[in-house]
Design an enzyme around this catalytic site. Structure first.
Site, PDB file in Angstrom:
ATOM      1  N   CYS A   1       0.974  -1.093   0.013  1.00 28.64           N
ATOM      2  CA  CYS A   1      -0.171  -0.071   0.107  1.00 28.64           C
ATOM      3  C   CYS A   1       0.782   1.036  -0.004  1.00 28.64           C
ATOM      4  CB  CYS A   1      -0.969   0.000   1.196  1.00 28.64           C
ATOM      5  SG  CYS A   1      -1.776   1.450   1.207  1.00 28.64           S
TER       6      CYS A   1
ATOM      7  N   CYS B   1      -0.507   4.260   2.478  1.00 31.27           N
ATOM      8  CA  CYS B   1      -0.656   4.019   3.930  1.00 31.27           C
ATOM      9  C   CYS B   1      -0.247   2.295   4.343  1.00 31.27           C
ATOM     10  CB  CYS B   1      -1.601   4.321   4.509  1.00 31.27           C
ATOM     11  SG  CYS B   1      -3.418   4.236   3.487  1.00 31.27           S
ATOM     12  N   SER B   2      -1.338   1.835   4.766  1.00 31.69           N
ATOM     13  CA  SER B   2      -1.092   0.465   5.165  1.00 31.69           C
ATOM     14  C   SER B   2      -2.235  -0.396   5.079  1.00 31.69           C
ATOM     15  CB  SER B   2      -0.754   0.443   6.486  1.00 31.69           C
ATOM     16  OG  SER B   2      -1.653   0.988   7.321  1.00 31.69           O
ATOM     17  N   CYS B   3      -3.085  -0.112   3.880  1.00 29.56           N
ATOM     18  CA  CYS B   3      -4.222  -1.005   3.632  1.00 29.56           C
ATOM     19  C   CYS B   3      -3.846  -2.395   3.374  1.00 29.56           C
ATOM     20  CB  CYS B   3      -4.959  -0.542   2.343  1.00 29.56           C
ATOM     21  SG  CYS B   3      -5.547   1.069   2.255  1.00 29.56           S
TER      22      CYS B   3
HETATM   23 FE    FE Z   1      -3.462   2.235   2.580  1.00 32.13          FE
END
Ligand code: FE
Length: 212
Positions: free
Chosen positions: A116, A119-121
């Protein structure tokens, strides 16, 4: 970079953690942990064990069962390819950050890697909590720019002629890598096969393990 690259659209995003917000949350969690520890109410070592368990054991076991079923059942594999959200939900794995899933299948020609960039999906329903490195800026930027070197740092050296496709997760769509089934596993049960599938193999920073 894949032509299927999806844009992050935070306008439609209700449960998304932006970097700054996540840092704020981390700070609050840390503060809470400090107070509770000082009062003798919790043991930080015990919390580490719980987090580690969700990161590496409980969470990813769901995804591993999906992979093992895809390896064992061609009809399920076809369904997974066609509509991963429904196929995965049929096994009971649904919920936050797992609503819209796409399964990307490794082949002899192509290896898939998930990141991602913004961000951190991460597909929580099938993989549990994301590892720290998945959220790190270095992985998020370099996985796209130079995936082959990143994989080498994970100990995975792919043949030069093997194509690497990088999939950028979003709030709306999360990816699960279906690794290639290892050789010598023809007689193994789904349960045994699932044991060969690590969290990293379903992110694409590893491949499935060889049978013992
Ligand atoms: Fe994300």
């Amino acid at each position: 970079m894949s032509a299927d690259h999806h844009h992050h659209d935070h306008g439609h995003d209700h449960d998304h953690h932006h970097d700054n917000r996540y840092s704020d949350m981390q700070a609050r969690v840390k503060a809470l942990e400090t107070v509770l520890t000082a009062k003798g109410l919790i043991d930080p070592a015990a919390i580490d064990v719980i987090v580690e368990t969700y990161e590496t054991k409980i969470g990813p076991r769901n995804g591993a069962r999906v992979v093992a079923k895809a390896w064992s059942d061609p009809h399920f594999a076809a369904w997974l390819k066609e509509d991963a959200t429904a196929a995965i939900a049929s096994l009971g794995y649904t919920g936050r950050q797992g609503e819209h899933m796409r399964a990307v299948f490794n082949t002899p020609e192509t290896h898939n890697l998930v990141v991602c960039t913004l961000c951190s999906c991460y597909p929580w329903a099938v993989l549990g909590l994301p590892p720290v490195w998945y959220k790190a800026p270095a992985y998020r930027s370099r996985a796209v720019i130079d995936p082959r070197s990143v994989l080498a740092e994970f100990g995975l050296t792919l043949p030069e002629d093997k194509k690497i496709r990088v999939w950028d997760s979003t709030a709306e769509l999360r990816y699960l890598v279906i690794p290639e089934r290892p050789d010598g596993t023809d007689n193994m049960s789904e349960e045994e096969l699932a044991e060969l599938v690590s969290r990293d193999a379903m992110i694409g920073t590893a491949i499935a393990g060889a049978p013992a």
